[in-house]
Design an enzyme around this catalytic site. Structure first.
Site, short mmCIF file in Angstrom:
data_model
loop_
_atom_site.label_atom_id
_atom_site.label_comp_id
_atom_site.label_asym_id
_atom_site.label_seq_id
_atom_site.Cartn_x
_atom_site.Cartn_y
_atom_site.Cartn_z
N HIS A 71 -19.79 21.12 0.94
CA HIS A 71 -20.94 20.60 1.62
C HIS A 71 -20.89 19.18 2.06
CE1 HIS A 71 -25.41 19.75 2.80
NE2 HIS A 71 -25.30 21.07 2.51
N ASN A 80 -37.57 21.56 -7.39
CA ASN A 80 -36.83 21.13 -6.09
C ASN A 80 -36.83 22.41 -5.10
OD1 ASN A 80 -34.77 19.42 -4.45
ND2 ASN A 80 -33.59 21.51 -4.74
N GLU A 81 -37.18 22.38 -4.11
CA GLU A 81 -37.38 23.81 -3.00
C GLU A 81 -37.87 24.74 -3.83
OE1 GLU A 81 -33.51 24.05 -1.22
OE2 GLU A 81 -34.15 22.65 0.26
N GLU A 139 -21.21 23.49 -4.28
CA GLU A 139 -21.42 22.73 -2.97
C GLU A 139 -20.25 21.66 -2.68
OE1 GLU A 139 -26.10 23.17 -2.63
OE2 GLU A 139 -25.67 21.89 -3.90
N LYS A 140 -19.19 21.77 -3.24
CA LYS A 140 -18.03 21.01 -3.09
C LYS A 140 -17.78 20.64 -1.35
CE LYS A 140 -14.24 23.70 -4.72
NZ LYS A 140 -15.23 24.97 -5.28
N ARG A 144 -28.75 28.49 -10.02
CA ARG A 144 -30.09 27.72 -10.22
C ARG A 144 -31.28 28.60 -9.97
NH1 ARG A 144 -29.60 23.70 -5.02
NH2 ARG A 144 -29.78 25.46 -3.46
N TRP A 176 -23.04 27.19 3.05
CA TRP A 176 -23.89 28.39 2.86
C TRP A 176 -24.00 29.18 3.95
CZ3 TRP A 176 -28.07 27.86 5.85
CH2 TRP A 176 -28.67 26.57 5.65
N GLU A 228 -34.12 16.22 3.00
CA GLU A 228 -32.75 16.65 3.14
C GLU A 228 -32.63 17.14 4.16
OE1 GLU A 228 -31.74 19.88 0.22
OE2 GLU A 228 -32.64 18.82 -1.39
C1 GLA Z 1 -30.97 22.69 -0.47
C2 GLA Z 1 -31.10 22.22 -1.93
C3 GLA Z 1 -29.96 21.25 -2.30
C4 GLA Z 1 -28.70 21.75 -1.59
C5 GLA Z 1 -28.80 21.92 -0.32
C6 GLA Z 1 -27.41 22.38 0.44
O1 GLA Z 1 -31.68 21.83 0.18
O2 GLA Z 1 -32.21 21.52 -2.18
O3 GLA Z 1 -29.91 21.12 -3.80
O4 GLA Z 1 -28.37 22.87 -2.35
O5 GLA Z 1 -29.75 22.97 -0.02
O6 GLA Z 1 -27.72 22.69 1.93
#
Ligand code: GLA
Ligand code: GLA
Length: 681
Positions: free
Chosen positions: A370, A161-162, A367-368, A123, A327, A319
């Site tokens: 997470h 996002n981020e 991210e399964k 991404r 990760w 978040e």
């Molecule tokens: C970031 C991203 C999320 C996800 C989390 C996982 O915060 O914004 O999409 O990937 O990390 O910790």
């Protein structure tokens, strides 16, 4: 303002009136069949969820091809959420460009400093400066904003996002072009740039703007000012993208607040969030605990700094994790109590929202493993029960919504420019860790039970009786003047090794270190004395220094020596100094003392300012206390920093969370948090 968002949230299923704290998660319904959505909203209601972030990674689903759009599923999701009283923080969906776009336009893909293409497959594979990406992204934003402008579920916009999580540094030709434009705006003339970059060195003089490049892989150390400017530029390029999306949203949906999720964490130093804060309608942050010594101090530091970035106003925790992430080398599950404690620690520092990544744990994808609010095990799980309990706790804390942080007497100055500049290559040591030094001071204050605000150079520094500026390496003339005025007008400044060394161009202030602060501190250093890894020196106050030493000469008759080196090449010479100024003082700590050393030194640095712990002596260091003040009252948060029960005596007030004994003492279980509304407020 976050109050706009909170007031847009509907009454919850419990009927609790607004304002209330927001509670929710990233929600990715496109990963699940339709029937799961019904269960999702039912469980959201059960947990007390009142907001979710939707469509963060939905570009390929919303726009399956250049000219095709599929909003039907999103319409249904928005309607379903609204019918269930859940507000939507709607993402602009631009974070992950779809395969059709990168196939048609590979020129949007980022390039590393070695010239390698960053391919699709994960991404955020987009160049912040790509005009082609910008055009496609803004088209998507326009479509989304037009479609959902009047939708009753829409409570806020979530830009991308981020920003910069994976693509902050791009060395492509687009970046080169944009970097040149940025440099022209900063310097106007090539002469000014040549001066700032010190290009007389190593035959680097530019005679045409077109010759200038990002600091791509070079034969040796790239020009330091070029590197520093590239960091500034890269942060600005993402900020520019944020602005571009925001302008469309403001045009099409005025009144709907716009934010994006910052990542105030040690590992994400590329984005100067202090400088971004004014670009959003409310500050939002993401935070993940990385297991290591001081991990929850770092959580507290991050939340505290986010509050500083937000100017002390409430902010939005967009978040964090209910339990393990996916990760780290080893992904630890949270222990009982940590889910609630971590969440409430953010609230203690001004968060008016507690949200997680993500609502339902994915069955597929990277991210399964997470954690999420609904784990693989389903709702019949300790995790979901803890989530539901947290929802109840946050309902009890509704009166806190809108409360600002009550300023502390001590400020810790955290500055991105010094973070960037102090850790560049070709320095006296490569072992310096700017964030860690700041965190050590913060941990020492926590150990002493003393509240501190982490602030930025944009904050009103005069609010604090004591201002600690660790490794304030880059000090422009104006900042030096401000700090001098601060100390002369009664403030007590504390700074450390490698501070005041360079100006905004990363040019050394000449005449002896710490050049910009030399007169204020009443000391002079002719040569740095960094220490090899693992080597330490003893000080005569029984503390131990590492990383760095300075050969200090005091230059003002009034400069006091608070501690001297007892061992090492500077044995007998000053290690910690303080110069009284008109009413205030300026102190210098020339070595890295670590948490224990700073805990032992700090009382002597704080004494002249009359700063003491507000906590009863027996719980200092065991409990972290914060205070928020707002329309609903004045609130005391007490956070148990330990794994043992702690009793806090002498507290009075209405207990919103936690329990008090007959004698009014607050009993905190291991890792517990209590919140009291203080009387007469
Ligand atoms: C970031 C991203 C999320 C996800 C989390 C996982 O915060 O914004 O999409 O990937 O990390 O910790
Ligand atoms: C070599 C080079 C010099 C200088 C020194 C630094 O000797 O010739 O230009 O860079 O290294 O140690």
């Amino acid at each position: 303002m976050i109050s706009t968002l909170l007031s847009r949230l509907q009454r919850g299923p419990d009927g609790a009136p607004a304002p209330r704290l927001a509670f929710g998660a990233d929600y990715n319904p496109e990963q699940w069949p339709r029937e799961v959505w019904e269960e999702d909203v039912r469980l959201m209601r059960e947990a007390g969820v009142n907001i979710v972030s939707v469509a963060i990674f939905s570009w390929a689903r919303i726009q399956p091809g250049p000219g095709t759009w599929d909003f039907a599923w999103l319409d249904e999701v928005m309607d379903l959420l609204h019918e269930n009283g859940i507000g939507v923080d709607l993402a602009t969906a631009t974070a992950s460009p779809p395969p059709w776009l990168t196939t048609a336009h590979p020129e949007i893909l980022p390039v590393t400093d070695r010239g390698e293409t960053v391919w699709p497959g994960a991404r955020q594979h987009w160049r912040p400066t790509s005009p082609v990406f910008r055009e496609h992204a803004l088209r998507l934003v326009r479509e989304l904003a037009t479609r959902y402008a009047g939708h009753p579920a829409l409570v806020a916009w979530h830009v991308n996002n981020e920003l910069g999580c994976h693509n902050v540094y791009d060395y492509s030709d687009d970046a080169a072009r944009a970097f040149r434009e940025w440099l022209r705006a900063r310097y106007t003339t090539l002469d000014a740039l040549n001066h700032a970059w010190g290009t007389a060195f190593w035959s680097q003089r530019y005679s045409d703007w077109e010759q200038i490049l990002p600091p791509r892989l070079a034969a040796s150390h790239p020009n330091p000012t070029q590197q520093l400017d590239f960091k500034r530029f890269s942060s600005d390029a993402l900020k520019d993208h944020l602005r571009a999306e925001r302008e469309i949203l403001r045009e099409l949906t005025p009144g709907v607040p716009v934010t994006t999720n910052f990542m105030v964490m040690p590992g994400t130093k590329g984005m100067n969030y202090a400088d971004w804060a004014d670009e959003v309608d409310f500050v939002a942050n993401d935070h993940y605990v990385v297991p290591r010594p001081q991990d929850r101090d770092e959580l507290s530091f991050s939340a505290n700094l986010t509050s500083g970035i937000a100017g002390g106003r409430p902010w939005f925790l967009m978040e964090h994790s209910t339990s393990a992430v996916n990760w780290q080398p080893v992904n630890l599950a949270k222990r009982p109590g940590e889910l609630a404690r971590d969440s409430l620690l953010h609230v203690a520092h001004g968060a008016d929202a507690v949200c997680f990544f993500q609502w339902r744990q994915s069955a597929a994808g990277a991210e399964k493993y997470h954690s999420a609010m609904v784990p693989h095990a389903g709702a019949d799980s300790d995790l979901f029960r803890a989530v539901t309990a947290l929802g109840g706790t946050l309902r009890a804390l509704a009166p806190v919504a809108g409360a600002e942080r009550e300023p502390a007497e001590v400020g810790i100055l955290f500055d991105w420019e010094s973070w960037w500049a102090s850790e560049q290559d070709s320095h006296p040591t490569s072992l310096l860790d700017y964030h860690q030094e700041a965190l050590d001071w913060y941990s020492a204050l926590l150990a002493l039970g003393i509240r501190a605000d982490v602030v930025t150079t944009r904050s009103d520094l005069s609010r604090h009786r004591v201002l600690i500026a660790p490794v304030l390496h880059l000090v422009p003339a104006e900042l030096a003047k401000d700090l001098t005025r601060y100390a002369e007008q009664g403030g007590h400044l504390v700074t450390t090794y490698f501070s005041g060394v360079v100006d905004e161009n990363d040019h050394v202030w000449l005449g002896g270190y710490p050049g910009a602060l030399r007169d204020l501190l009443g000391i002079r250093v002719e040569e740095f004395g960094p220490l090899p890894a693992g080597q330490t020196v003893e000080l005569d106050d029984a503390t131990t220094g590492g990383l760095w030493t300075d050969r200090i000469t005091t230059t003002a008759p009034e400069t006091e020596v608070l501690a001297r080196y007892r061992t090492g090449v500077h044995a007998g010479r000053p290690a910690v100094t303080r110069r009284p100024t008109g009413g205030g003082s300026a102190a210098y700590v020339s070595t890295r003392l670590g948490v224990d050393g700073l805990t032992s030194l700090l009382p002597r640095l704080l004494a002249p300012a009359g700063v003491r712990s507000e906590l009863p002596a027996e719980v200092r260091g065991l409990v972290e206390a914060t205070v928020r003040r707002g329309p609903g009252g004045r609130f005391l948060f007490l956070v148990n920093r330990t794994d043992d029960p702690v009793t806090v005596p002498g507290t009075t007030g209405e207990v919103l969370v936690g329990s008090t004994g007959a004698d009014g003492a607050v009993a905190l279980g291991p890792r517990d948090v209590a919140v009291l509304r203080l009387p007469n407020s």
